[in-house]
Design an enzyme around this catalytic site. Structure first.
Site: not given
Ligand code: S3P
Length: 441
Positions: A26-27, A31, A126, A173, A324, A351, A398
């Protein structure tokens, strides 16, 4: 109408396992959608995660001028804006996705446009002050129009200057938001992290020829000014999502005579702390590295053979690389012998839901001895999993998946409510459980 059911019944099973591939990371998918979206020309993306969160990123990039389509065989093509980012007609809907809103805010901040970004009820709760602070220091203006410094966010972008910034929270993030903004800034940004966090943005930028320098906890990037970098479209490959694979690992780890192999999973060391936790708990873990993807990410196969687990303590520097998977560490705690302690994990409270309260309450309703701490949880195991009521995901993917995994170790069927959220990160999760021997209706 969507065919996604609102709840499932998860039955206990004796045996679980097999060989499987999980959907794309996903991350990394977010990107790639963003960087291919600002590139010139066409990019093809293999194994892009077509989940709600990542589709929200694609849609948002389309509103900024990129184009994307998925072929019949599932390949994603993105036509980038080539530097001409448009002001979208309306508010950008980021759905449930913190990554979409926080990273994209960085790109938007460097454009001479005004954009509103928002999302669902969870996203609107958030914290967004964490991106407003650095982006305003760089020269953008951000109005947080929600209650308590939250979305909807109105971003008034413009010409940015680089900053020296010490991250107050260990957040990939926020780091990535600043790096993306720096692409459109004048000067050299230096970011200092309190602890190492996932570095997918840095790796991807390097693959694209952008000189991001990491030195311990410091990351340096020189901007390209308001015109932004010259990136050419190309091919990308997304590894399987380690965080999705982790649910299947936990479904086997505490189960005797069971074995699972998950193929082509991302093995970025800043994501895989859960493997170390499993090993500390006594699990049998084998890793077979394959190669590095187009995108600079290590990938390989993970095999877990189930057995008896002992309790673990997690905290400190491993938390960002485990963030996560912490709901699964709580599941491990329920199944392992002894007292499992999770500390230094207050970020769990911000989260998609407050995952400390969410997990502890649900664990209790399954008969587990679990206790909330300000920055973590204490779980005493092994528990006999006896459902007293349906467990509630509270809209968090999750939490839903972690509880389903625990339910398969139970003594009676467990109803998991409000499961549509699983589509944000792991479409096909329930089918994968069935494919590996789970009994889910
Ligand atoms: C993510 C970073 C994490 C993670 C999230 C995805 C990302 O969050 O918990 O599921 O894609 O950079 P944080 O950077 O807020 O810790």
């Amino acid at each position: 109408m969507s065919e996604i059911p609102q709840s499932v019944i998860v039955h206990p099973v004796e045996k679980f396992g097999g060989t499987i591939e999980v959907p794309g990371d996903k991350s990394i998918s977010h990107r790639i959608a963003m960087l291919a979206g600002i590139a010139s020309g066409e990019s093809t993306v293999h194994n892009f995660l077509k989940s709600e969160d990542c589709i929200n990123t694609l849609r948002a990039m389309e509103a900024l001028g990129a184009r994307s389509y998925v072929s019949e065989d599932g390949e994603l093509t993105i036509h980038g804006t080539g530097g001409k980012i448009l002001e979208p007609a309306g508010s950008l809907n980021c759905g449930n996705s913190g990554t979409t809103i926080r990273l994209l805010a960085g790109i938007i901040a460097g454009q001479s446009i005004s954009v509103e970004m928002s999302g669902d009820e969870s996203l609107q709760s958030r914290p967004m002050g964490r991106i407003r602070d650095p982006l305003e220091k760089m020269g953008a203006k951000l109005e947080l129009t929600g209650e308590k410094g939250t979305a909807p966010i109105k971003i008034h972008g413009g010409s940015l200057k680089a900053i020296d910034y010490i991250l107050p929270v260990a957040s990939a993030q926020v780091k990535s938001c600043i790096l993306l903004a720096t692409l459109f800034a004048e000067g050299t940004t230096t970011i200092t992290e309190p602890l190492p966090t996932r570095d997918h943005t840095e790796r991807l930028m390097r693959e694209l020829g952008i000189n991001v320098i990491t030195d311990g906890l410091q990351i340096k990037l020189t901007g390209f000014g308001q015109k932004g970098p010259k990136i050419n479209g190309r091919e990308f490959e997304v590894p399987g999502d380690f965080s999705s694979a982790a649910f299947l690992m936990m479904a086997v780890a505490a189960r005797k005579k069971s074995k699972v192999t998950i193929k082509k999973v991302g093995l970025n060391p800043r994501r895989t702390a859960f493997l170390e936790v499993l090993k500390r708990a006594g699990a049998d873990v084998t890793i077979k590295p394959r190669k590095t993807t187009e995108g600079g990410e290590p990938i390989g196969d993970i095999t877990i053979v189930g057995g008896t687990l002992k309790a673990v303590e997690v905290g400190g520097a491993e938390i960002p690389n485990l963030i996560d998977e912490l709901p699964l560490v709580a599941v491990l705690g329920a199944l392992a012998e002894g007292t499992t302690v999770i500390r230094n994990a207050a970020e769990l409270r911000v989260k998609e839901i407050d995952r400390i309260t969410g997990m502890v309450n649900n664990l209790k309703s399954l008969g587990v001895d679990a206790e909330e701490q300000e920055d973590g949880m204490i779980i005493r195991g092994p528990a006999k999993i006896v459902p007293t009521t349906a467990v509630k995901s509270l809209g968090d993917h999750r939490t839903a998946m972690a509880l389903a995994v625990l339910a398969m170790y139970g003594t009676a069927p467990v109803v998991v409510n409000n499961i549509a959220c699983v589509e944000t990160s792991y479409p096909g999760f329930w089918q994968h459980l069935r494919d590996l021997g789970g009994h889910v209706e």
